[in-house]
Scaffold this motif. Structure first.
Motif, PDB file in Angstrom:
ATOM      1  N   MET A  24       0.649  -1.086   0.111  1.00 62.68           N
ATOM      2  CA  MET A  24      -0.136   0.119   0.044  1.00 62.68           C
ATOM      3  C   MET A  24       0.886   1.249   0.151  1.00 62.68           C
ATOM      4  SD  MET A  24      -3.142   0.871   2.704  1.00 62.68           S
ATOM      5  CE  MET A  24      -2.099  -0.320   3.491  1.00 62.68           C
ATOM      6  N   ILE A  53      -4.615  -7.101  -6.819  1.00 61.07           N
ATOM      7  CA  ILE A  53      -3.633  -6.311  -6.150  1.00 61.07           C
ATOM      8  C   ILE A  53      -2.225  -6.783  -5.893  1.00 61.07           C
ATOM      9  CG2 ILE A  53      -3.547  -5.548  -3.647  1.00 61.07           C
ATOM     10  CD1 ILE A  53      -6.478  -5.120  -3.651  1.00 61.07           C
ATOM     11  N   TRP A  54      -2.220  -8.194  -5.825  1.00 59.03           N
ATOM     12  CA  TRP A  54      -0.459  -8.714  -5.797  1.00 59.03           C
ATOM     13  C   TRP A  54      -0.028  -8.353  -7.101  1.00 59.03           C
ATOM     14  CZ3 TRP A  54       0.404 -14.639  -6.327  1.00 59.03           C
ATOM     15  CH2 TRP A  54       1.693 -14.964  -6.021  1.00 59.03           C
ATOM     16  N   ARG A 104      -0.490  -5.663  -8.650  1.00 58.79           N
ATOM     17  CA  ARG A 104      -0.005  -4.121  -8.888  1.00 58.79           C
ATOM     18  C   ARG A 104       0.696  -3.740  -7.897  1.00 58.79           C
ATOM     19  NH1 ARG A 104       1.258  -0.890 -10.656  1.00 58.79           N
ATOM     20  NH2 ARG A 104       0.601   1.229 -11.211  1.00 58.79           N
ATOM     21  N   GLU A 105       1.022  -4.368  -6.888  1.00 66.64           N
ATOM     22  CA  GLU A 105       1.634  -3.962  -5.835  1.00 66.64           C
ATOM     23  C   GLU A 105       3.125  -4.365  -5.987  1.00 66.64           C
ATOM     24  OE1 GLU A 105       1.198  -1.563  -3.717  1.00 66.64           O
ATOM     25  OE2 GLU A 105      -0.861  -1.465  -4.126  1.00 66.64           O
ATOM     26  N   ILE A 141      -3.979  -9.630   2.151  1.00 64.77           N
ATOM     27  CA  ILE A 141      -4.759  -8.912   1.167  1.00 64.77           C
ATOM     28  C   ILE A 141      -6.226  -8.919   1.353  1.00 64.77           C
ATOM     29  CG2 ILE A 141      -4.861  -8.284  -1.110  1.00 64.77           C
ATOM     30  CD1 ILE A 141      -1.987  -9.092  -1.997  1.00 64.77           C
ATOM     31  N   ILE A 155     -11.692  -1.052  -2.651  1.00 69.39           N
ATOM     32  CA  ILE A 155     -10.383  -0.996  -3.363  1.00 69.39           C
ATOM     33  C   ILE A 155      -9.424   0.173  -3.182  1.00 69.39           C
ATOM     34  CG2 ILE A 155      -8.773  -1.533  -5.389  1.00 69.39           C
ATOM     35  CD1 ILE A 155     -11.376  -3.482  -6.533  1.00 69.39           C
ATOM     36  N   TYR A 169      -7.328   0.702  -0.249  1.00 63.90           N
ATOM     37  CA  TYR A 169      -5.888   0.088  -0.378  1.00 63.90           C
ATOM     38  C   TYR A 169      -5.003   0.935  -0.971  1.00 63.90           C
ATOM     39  CZ  TYR A 169      -2.827  -3.957  -0.479  1.00 63.90           C
ATOM     40  OH  TYR A 169      -1.698  -4.904  -0.417  1.00 63.90           O
ATOM     41  N   ASN A 170      -5.418   1.969  -1.838  1.00 66.24           N
ATOM     42  CA  ASN A 170      -4.614   2.967  -2.555  1.00 66.24           C
ATOM     43  C   ASN A 170      -5.655   4.039  -3.095  1.00 66.24           C
ATOM     44  OD1 ASN A 170      -3.211   4.723  -4.420  1.00 66.24           O
ATOM     45  ND2 ASN A 170      -1.704   3.095  -4.550  1.00 66.24           N
ATOM     46  N   TYR A 188      -6.093   3.487  -9.839  1.00 64.02           N
ATOM     47  CA  TYR A 188      -5.632   2.042  -9.033  1.00 64.02           C
ATOM     48  C   TYR A 188      -6.767   1.153  -8.944  1.00 64.02           C
ATOM     49  CZ  TYR A 188      -3.586  -0.793  -5.476  1.00 64.02           C
ATOM     50  OH  TYR A 188      -3.214  -1.964  -4.913  1.00 64.02           O
ATOM     51  N   ALA A 189      -7.674   1.641  -8.600  1.00 63.50           N
ATOM     52  CA  ALA A 189      -9.006   0.704  -8.205  1.00 63.50           C
ATOM     53  C   ALA A 189      -9.461   0.409  -9.556  1.00 63.50           C
ATOM     54  CB  ALA A 189     -10.094   1.315  -7.345  1.00 63.50           C
ATOM     55  N   VAL A 247      -7.122  -2.589 -10.849  1.00 69.01           N
ATOM     56  CA  VAL A 247      -7.230  -3.694 -10.142  1.00 69.01           C
ATOM     57  C   VAL A 247      -8.600  -4.375 -10.572  1.00 69.01           C
ATOM     58  CG1 VAL A 247      -7.854  -4.678  -7.604  1.00 69.01           C
ATOM     59  CG2 VAL A 247      -5.656  -2.984  -8.118  1.00 69.01           C
TER      60      VAL A 247
END
Length: 411
Positions: free
Chosen positions: A1, A134-135, A137-138, A232, A316, A319-320, A325-326, A329
């Protein structure tokens, strides 16, 4: 994050390094740092329940990391304000090439981790595809290097970072992790800003959300894929994820429906949107419940695609704190299956910078419009404010600035 994600910009790289003191003057600052650790951090850590042995071992031999950006050491000029000279086109963030490499690898990870992902969904109600997106993207499924010593980075930023008051609580949280999670300082790797491991959790978020999914007695978000995926999923559950509810769908928005209807505070029922002429793009479907409230999302106003999103889209975002971003994802999660590329065209204008946007935001604020923050970033509140101002002037709302609008809106 990402740290303090309300200030998120579209650029992926870390900011450029700040000006710091000459080498000859650094020993004096290092001595001040050691004094600060003893007089400020140690009492705060012990008060928070960190053991004295843990603290002393953690800071044995620790020196400042002068390579970090955004430093403001004692006696040095403030760091240069990092600004994008040009406003970033939203299309860059969700361009189709950004997904092409992630989709096949994500499908492979879904298959390889099917058992643990099924357990994550059973416990937390979050679909495997969202967790894996998310995994991706991060940390690109854990493949992105996490190079920094988290404790050293956080200590440096807490002592002489440009936003030091925001980092000190994270430093204390990192010490609590060392004290209670059976991890060593060497294992705690982070981004330059202290975001740790594959999910990129700040230490405070680790304490709140990380789980020991593999049952080995550690919450290891650096090396344990089950712990990464479970953490997550738990994060999203604790922040309001509603099981069984898709994040959203791309739509055709009729020209007569104002883009100023966007946002989580202006939802309408599915039936109301249908009455307005809203239809899903080919391959998509609106929620079957006509009474369910869903929300308009237009990241580039009329200069880009439109979506109807559920409450889970805004989970979502927790998370950011970024619409893009959302959207990234949610869309990537769809693409692991039969989801199609985003159909709408992105034609966001150029020819202005963030200072232009910030000046426009301040003018709109003076007229009573809520722009969220006059930070030069075009979030949904700024988009809505632009649209409402345009409507007040008898102009067709576009809900996104261009080179002319940033000079005239609010005047």
């Amino acid at each position: 994050m990402r740290l303090f994600a309300a200030a998120l910009v579209i650029a992926f790289a870390a900011p450029a390094h700040a000006e710091t003191l000459p080498e000859a003057q650094r020993p004096k600052v290092e001595a001040q740092f050691q004094s600060w650790l003893a007089s400020t951090v140690r009492p705060a850590a012990l008060k928070a329940g960190v053991g004295a042995k843990t603290f002393d071992a953690a800071f044995s031999g620790v020196a400042l990391d002068w390579s970090l950006p955004d430093l403001a050491p004692p006696g040095a000029p403030p760091p240069r304000v990092q600004r994008q000279p040009e406003f970033s086109d939203p299309a860059r963030y969700v361009a189709e090439p950004n997904f092409s490499g992630l989709i096949p690898e994500g499908r492979k990870r879904l298959s390889e981790n099917a058992r643990v992902l099924a357990e994550v969904e059973r416990r937390y109600g979050v679909p495997a595809e969202i967790v894996v997106a998310i995994w991706a993207r991060e940390s690109r499924y854990g493949g992105a290097p996490v190079r920094n010593d988290a404790l050293r980075a956080l200590a440096t930023l807490s002592f002489m970072g440009a936003r030091r008051q925001q980092f000190l609580p994270e430093l204390i949280a990192a010490l609590k992790i060392l004290d209670g999670d059976h991890l060593t300082r060497e294992e705690m790797r982070s981004s330059w800003a202290g975001a740790m491991g594959q999910p990129q959790f700040l230490p405070s978020k680790f304490l709140e959300n990380a789980v020991d999914m593999d049952g080995d007695g550690k919450r290891d978000i650096w090396r344990s894929t089950p712990d990464v995926l479970g953490s997550i999923g738990r994060y999203l559950q604790l922040h309001g994820w509603i099981a069984g509810r898709p994040w959203g769908v791309e739509i055709d928005l009729p020209a007569g429906v104002s883009c100023a209807f966007e946002g989580p505070d202006q939802g309408k029922t599915v039936a109301e949107w249908v009455t307005l002429g809203v239809k899903p793009k080919p391959g998509g479907a609106l929620p079957k419940d006509p009474g369910r409230r869903v929300f308009l999302l237009m990241p580039a106003g009329r200069a880009g695609p439109a979506f109807l999103v559920s409450e889970n889209f805004y989970v979502i975002k927790k998370y950011n704190e970024s619409d893009l971003y959302a959207l990234f994802v949610g869309h990537l999660a769809d693409r692991y299956g039969a989801g199609r590329p985003i159909a709408g065209r992105w034609t966001a204008p150029k020819g202005f910078d963030r200072e232009d946007v910030a000046a426009m935001q301040r003018r709109l604020e003076a007229l009573g419009h809520n722009v969220g923050s006059a930070d030069g970033l075009v979030g949904f509140r700024t988009r809505v404010a632009i649209g409402r101002w345009q409507q007040s002037k008898g102009l067709p709302p576009t809900c996104f600035p261009d080179a002319t609008l940033v000079k005239t809106a609010g005047r």
